[in-house]
Design a protein around this motif. Structure first.
Motif, PDB file in Angstrom:
ATOM      1  N   SER A  18      -2.429  14.370   9.828  1.00 38.95           N
ATOM      2  CA  SER A  18      -2.112  13.779  10.981  1.00 38.95           C
ATOM      3  C   SER A  18      -3.200  13.266  11.720  1.00 38.95           C
ATOM      4  N   ARG A  19      -4.357  13.765  11.435  1.00 37.77           N
ATOM      5  CA  ARG A  19      -5.482  13.597  12.183  1.00 37.77           C
ATOM      6  C   ARG A  19      -6.358  12.148  11.902  1.00 37.77           C
ATOM      7  N   ARG A  20      -5.946  11.616  10.645  1.00 37.33           N
ATOM      8  CA  ARG A  20      -6.570  10.722  10.018  1.00 37.33           C
ATOM      9  C   ARG A  20      -5.509   9.447   9.459  1.00 37.33           C
ATOM     10  N   ILE A  21      -4.234   9.696   9.461  1.00 38.75           N
ATOM     11  CA  ILE A  21      -3.412   8.985   8.903  1.00 38.75           C
ATOM     12  C   ILE A  21      -2.924   7.656   9.731  1.00 38.75           C
ATOM     13  N   ALA A  22      -2.939   7.721  11.086  1.00 44.16           N
ATOM     14  CA  ALA A  22      -2.855   6.601  11.902  1.00 44.16           C
ATOM     15  C   ALA A  22      -4.117   5.398  11.452  1.00 44.16           C
ATOM     16  N   ALA A  23      -5.394   5.980  11.552  1.00 42.74           N
ATOM     17  CA  ALA A  23      -6.434   4.929  11.147  1.00 42.74           C
ATOM     18  C   ALA A  23      -6.326   4.412   9.825  1.00 42.74           C
ATOM     19  N   THR A  24      -5.964   5.362   9.047  1.00 39.25           N
ATOM     20  CA  THR A  24      -5.851   4.832   7.423  1.00 39.25           C
ATOM     21  C   THR A  24      -4.737   3.604   7.499  1.00 39.25           C
ATOM     22  N   VAL A  25      -3.627   4.029   8.192  1.00 42.37           N
ATOM     23  CA  VAL A  25      -2.407   2.919   8.169  1.00 42.37           C
ATOM     24  C   VAL A  25      -2.786   1.764   8.721  1.00 42.37           C
ATOM     25  N   ARG A  26      -3.524   1.789   9.921  1.00 46.47           N
ATOM     26  CA  ARG A  26      -3.908   0.633  10.589  1.00 46.47           C
ATOM     27  C   ARG A  26      -4.927  -0.350   9.797  1.00 46.47           C
ATOM     28  N   ALA A  27      -5.915   0.453   9.163  1.00 40.66           N
ATOM     29  CA  ALA A  27      -6.818  -0.410   8.407  1.00 40.66           C
ATOM     30  C   ALA A  27      -6.136  -0.918   7.130  1.00 40.66           C
ATOM     31  N   ALA A  28      -5.216  -0.203   6.546  1.00 43.54           N
ATOM     32  CA  ALA A  28      -4.504  -0.681   5.149  1.00 43.54           C
ATOM     33  C   ALA A  28      -3.674  -1.680   5.712  1.00 43.54           C
ATOM     34  N   ARG A  29      -3.163  -2.098   6.757  1.00 44.82           N
ATOM     35  CA  ARG A  29      -2.280  -3.258   7.132  1.00 44.82           C
ATOM     36  C   ARG A  29      -3.178  -4.418   7.317  1.00 44.82           C
ATOM     37  N   ALA A  30      -4.543  -4.400   7.597  1.00 46.49           N
ATOM     38  CA  ALA A  30      -5.382  -5.390   7.516  1.00 46.49           C
ATOM     39  C   ALA A  30      -5.961  -5.950   6.348  1.00 46.49           C
TER      40      ALA A  30
ATOM     41  N   VAL B 113       3.092  -1.292   4.315  1.00 45.02           N
ATOM     42  CA  VAL B 113       2.269   0.042   4.096  1.00 45.02           C
ATOM     43  C   VAL B 113       3.344   1.082   4.124  1.00 45.02           C
ATOM     44  N   LEU B 114       3.335   1.862   3.026  1.00 43.83           N
ATOM     45  CA  LEU B 114       4.298   3.049   2.773  1.00 43.83           C
ATOM     46  C   LEU B 114       3.581   4.311   2.878  1.00 43.83           C
ATOM     47  N   VAL B 115       3.918   5.306   3.787  1.00 42.50           N
ATOM     48  CA  VAL B 115       3.388   6.621   3.712  1.00 42.50           C
ATOM     49  C   VAL B 115       4.431   7.489   2.811  1.00 42.50           C
ATOM     50  N   VAL B 116       4.164   8.342   1.934  1.00 43.05           N
ATOM     51  CA  VAL B 116       5.193   9.251   1.619  1.00 43.05           C
ATOM     52  C   VAL B 116       4.672  10.778   1.848  1.00 43.05           C
ATOM     53  N   ASP B 117       5.402  11.224   3.083  1.00 44.09           N
ATOM     54  CA  ASP B 117       4.962  12.482   3.667  1.00 44.09           C
ATOM     55  C   ASP B 117       5.395  13.532   2.706  1.00 44.09           C
ATOM     56  N   ASP B 118       4.349  14.009   2.064  1.00 48.86           N
ATOM     57  CA  ASP B 118       4.858  15.074   0.668  1.00 48.86           C
ATOM     58  C   ASP B 118       5.080  16.403   1.368  1.00 48.86           C
ATOM     59  N   GLY B 119       5.990  16.760   1.996  1.00 51.99           N
ATOM     60  CA  GLY B 119       6.171  18.132   2.632  1.00 51.99           C
ATOM     61  C   GLY B 119       5.112  18.540   3.549  1.00 51.99           C
ATOM     62  N   SER B 120       4.581  17.671   4.528  1.00 56.01           N
ATOM     63  CA  SER B 120       3.735  17.911   5.571  1.00 56.01           C
ATOM     64  C   SER B 120       4.547  19.063   6.399  1.00 56.01           C
ATOM     65  N   VAL B 121       3.392  19.978   7.151  1.00 53.27           N
ATOM     66  CA  VAL B 121       4.088  20.785   8.204  1.00 53.27           C
ATOM     67  C   VAL B 121       3.530  20.345   9.467  1.00 53.27           C
TER      68      VAL B 121
ATOM     69  N   GLY C 117       2.716   1.975  12.331  1.00 56.86           N
ATOM     70  CA  GLY C 117       3.229   0.691  11.739  1.00 56.86           C
ATOM     71  C   GLY C 117       3.538   0.956  10.255  1.00 56.86           C
ATOM     72  N   ALA C 118       3.591   2.128   9.831  1.00 48.39           N
ATOM     73  CA  ALA C 118       3.835   2.485   8.307  1.00 48.39           C
ATOM     74  C   ALA C 118       5.375   2.652   7.962  1.00 48.39           C
ATOM     75  N   VAL C 119       5.806   2.286   6.893  1.00 47.93           N
ATOM     76  CA  VAL C 119       7.318   2.684   6.823  1.00 47.93           C
ATOM     77  C   VAL C 119       7.095   4.046   5.896  1.00 47.93           C
ATOM     78  N   VAL C 120       7.774   5.271   6.346  1.00 44.91           N
ATOM     79  CA  VAL C 120       7.445   6.575   5.769  1.00 44.91           C
ATOM     80  C   VAL C 120       8.862   7.117   5.469  1.00 44.91           C
ATOM     81  N   VAL C 121       8.683   7.780   4.053  1.00 46.37           N
ATOM     82  CA  VAL C 121       9.800   8.432   3.518  1.00 46.37           C
ATOM     83  C   VAL C 121       9.040   9.997   3.260  1.00 46.37           C
ATOM     84  N   ARG C 122       9.940  10.884   3.357  1.00 41.14           N
ATOM     85  CA  ARG C 122       9.498  12.272   3.315  1.00 41.14           C
ATOM     86  C   ARG C 122      10.312  12.839   2.366  1.00 41.14           C
TER      87      ARG C 122
ATOM     88  N   VAL D 103       0.797  -1.094  -0.020  1.00 42.78           N
ATOM     89  CA  VAL D 103      -0.147   0.240  -0.009  1.00 42.78           C
ATOM     90  C   VAL D 103       0.968   1.151   0.042  1.00 42.78           C
ATOM     91  N   VAL D 104       0.788   2.051  -0.960  1.00 43.92           N
ATOM     92  CA  VAL D 104       1.571   3.143  -0.883  1.00 43.92           C
ATOM     93  C   VAL D 104       0.356   4.543  -0.742  1.00 43.92           C
TER      94      VAL D 104
END
Length: 265
Positions: free
Chosen positions: A36-48, A55-63, A74-79, A28-29
Motif C-alpha cells: 500500500s505504501r508504494r503501489i500508487a506511485a508504481t501504478v501511476r508510473a506504469a500507466r505512463a 495496468v492490472l494489479v493482482v492483490d495476492d492476499g494483502s492484509v 487508476g489500476a484494474v484490480v483483482v484480488r 502491465v501486470v
C-alpha cells in the motif's frame, strides 16, 4: 531460435492497398502483497509507459489497503482472498488480460512489474520495443546496483549456471522479475514454477522451446533484501525454490529424452 508471430496479421492486397496493422498494445501486470505504501506511485508510473493501455494489479492476499490504493491510482484490480504466491498472481493477471483482449486486435504484450518500483516503474519502457518489434519473445530488465542489497550472489549464481547448462544462454540477472513477453511465450511457459523459482523456470522453458530472450538495461529501483536475518531467510527460500524449479526441468528433460528413444525403437 524461432521468433513469436502470434497475433500479427498478414497484409492483404485485394485492391492493391495494404490495410493498416492494428496497433499492438501492452498490459502491465503487477503481482502485489502488502504494497500500500508504494503501489500508487508504481501504478501511476506504469500507466505512463508507451503502448500500455491497461495496468492490472493482482492483490495476492494483502492484509493492508493495497487493492484500494491501487484502484484509486487508476489500476484494474483483482484480488486473491488468500496469498497464493507470485506465480499464481502472474497467471491470474495474464488470464484477466486475455479476457480484455479483443478479436480485432493482436493479444496484448504482458509486461510484469514488481509492486515496489514506485516512480521508477516508468523506466521499464525499454522492455517493450524488442518484443513489440519482433526482435525477441521475452525481454528481461537489467537493473543497476540496488542500495542496501545484502546478497552475496549465491542464488544468482545457481540460477545463472543452471540456465546456461540447460539452454546455452548465460543471463546477467536471471532472477529479474521485470520482463515483457508475448502472449504466446507466456502460455508456452505455463504452468509457471512456484515460489521464487518462477523467473528461472520461465527462462529455461522458453529457451528450450525455441523462444528468443534479451536483457535490456532499465533504471529500476525496488526494495532490496538486506543482510539481516530476514534477508538471509528470504535468500534461503529463493535458493530452495530455484533449485526445485531447475531440478524439475532436468527431470522433465530426461523423461522427454527417454520417451523419444522409446518412440524411435
Amino acid at each position: 531460435m524461432a521468433h513469436s508471430t502470434r497475433g500479427r496479421q498478414p497484409a492483404s492486397a485485394a485492391d492493391g492497398a495494404v490495410p493498416p496493422r492494428p496497433r499492438q498494445r501492452a498490459a502491465v501486470v503487477i503481482p502485489a502483497k502488502d504494497e500500500s505504501r508504494r503501489i500508487a506511485a508504481t501504478v501511476r508510473a506504469a500507466r505512463a509507459i508507451p503502448h500500455v493501455d491497461l495496468v492490472l494489479v493482482v492483490d495476492d492476499g494483502s492484509v493492508d489497503a493495497t487493492q484500494h490504493v491501487a484502484r484509486e491510482a487508476g489500476a484494474v484490480v483483482v484480488r486473491h482472498s488468500h496469498n497464493r504466491g507470485k506465480a499464481s498472481a502472474m497467471e491470474t493477471g495474464a488470464a484477466v488480460v486475455a479476457m480484455r483482449d479483443t478479436d480485432d486486435r493482436p493479444p496484448r504484450l504482458l509486461l510484469f512489474l514488481d509492486g515496489d518500483l514506485g516512480e521508477s516503474a516508468v523506466n521499464a519502457a525499454p522492455l517493450v520495443p524488442p518484443v513489440l518489434e519482433g526482435a525477441a519473445d521475452v525481454s528481461i530488465a537489467l537493473l543497476p546496483p540496488q542500495p542496501g542489497a545484502g546478497g552475496r550472489g549465491i542464488v544468482v549464481g545457481l540460477a545463472r549456471r543452471s540456465i546456461q547448462s540447460l539452454t546455452g544462454w548465460t543471463p546477467t540477472q536471471p532472477l529479474s522479475g521485470m520482463r515483457c513477453l508475448t502472449r504466446e511465450a507466456f502460455e508456452a511457459a505455463t504452468p509457471l514454477a512456484r515460489g521464487w523459482g518462477v523467473e528461472t523456470g520461465m527462462t529455461i522453458d522458453l529457451l528450450t522451446k525455441g523462444f528468443v530472450a534479451v536483457e535490456v538495461p532499465c533504471d529500476l529501483r525496488h526494495r532490496p533484501s538486506g543482510s539481516d536475518f530476514r534477508g538471509q531467510m528470504h535468500r534461503a527460500a529463493q535458493y530452495r525454490d530455484v533449485l526445485l524449479a531447475v531440478n524439475a526441468r532436468k527431470v522433465r528433460g530426461l523423461v522427454g529424452g527417454v520417451n523419444k528413444r522409446l518412440s524411435r525403437g
